[in-house]
Every structure is written in structure tokens, then in C-alpha cells.
Design a protein around this motif. Structure first.
Motif: not given
Length: 108
Positions: A8, A10, A99-104, A106
Motif C-alpha cells: 500500500r 499513501f 490520500w491513497p496512491l495508485q500503483p503505477m 513495480y
């Protein structure tokens, strides 16, 4: 098939002039809070600072079967939020604004 580790990310936000104090408080993280985070299945937890915007970017991993959603009910978590409320943006009840962060991307 076994469950996989969940990652996760954020964002949070510091108040102006609070960078050094935020670092100092985290360098002295309470052992009982560290125990609660581990018991909830959180590991490999990092927080990074964007000095220009004062945004904090947190990335953590959750073990399969984690109980991270129970942390807000734990007294040590609530005490930590109260301890940090004067130096960062918070919600009512002193929970840090997240604020959640969107995985872009890895790369392993």
C-alpha cells in the motif's frame, strides 16, 4: 494457492516548519507502537518526504491475513495520532489525513 503480500502507498502532509520534528518523533518510535504495527501484519514500512511540498509518501507491506484495519481502534495508535497532530494535517480525531496512491510501476 497462498495469499500474496499486499503493498500500500499513501500520501500525508506536514505542517510548515515541522520536518525535523517529524523525523525526531519517528526516530524515537514507541516500542509498543512498533509491536502493534507488527502484530497487525505491517512490515517493510517506509515514509519519504518531498521537501518542496511537505508531502509525505508512505509505502508499506501487509502480510497475508493482516489486521491493519483494526489499528485505529487500538489505544496506542490513537495516542500516536494525538502525539503527531500538532505537526501534520489531520482529520477529526487526529487521524492523519491520507490520500491513497495508485500503483503505477513495480520492479523487483
Amino acid at each position: 494457492m497462498s495469499e500474496q503480500v499486499i503493498q500500500r502507498g499513501f500520501r500525508m502532509k506536514l505542517k510548515p516548519g515541522m520536518t525535523e520534528e517529524y523525523k525526531r518523533r519517528h526516530d524515537a518510535l514507541w516500542p509498543e507502537l512498533a509491536d502493534a504495527l507488527h502484530a497487525a501484519g505491517i512490515h517493510d514500512y517506509s515514509i519519504f518526504l518531498d521537501e518542496e511540498s511537505l508531502a509525505l509518501f508512505a509505502v508499506l507491506k501487509l502480510r497475508p491475513g493482516h489486521a491493519a484495519d483494526t489499528l485505529p481502534q487500538q489505544p496506542v495508535m490513537r495516542r500516536w495520532w494525538d502525539h503527531m497532530a500538532d505537526i501534520m494535517e489531520v482529520e477529526p480525531g487526529n487521524r492523519p489525513r491520507e490520500w491513497p496512491l495508485q500503483p503505477m510501476f513495480y520492479f523487483a
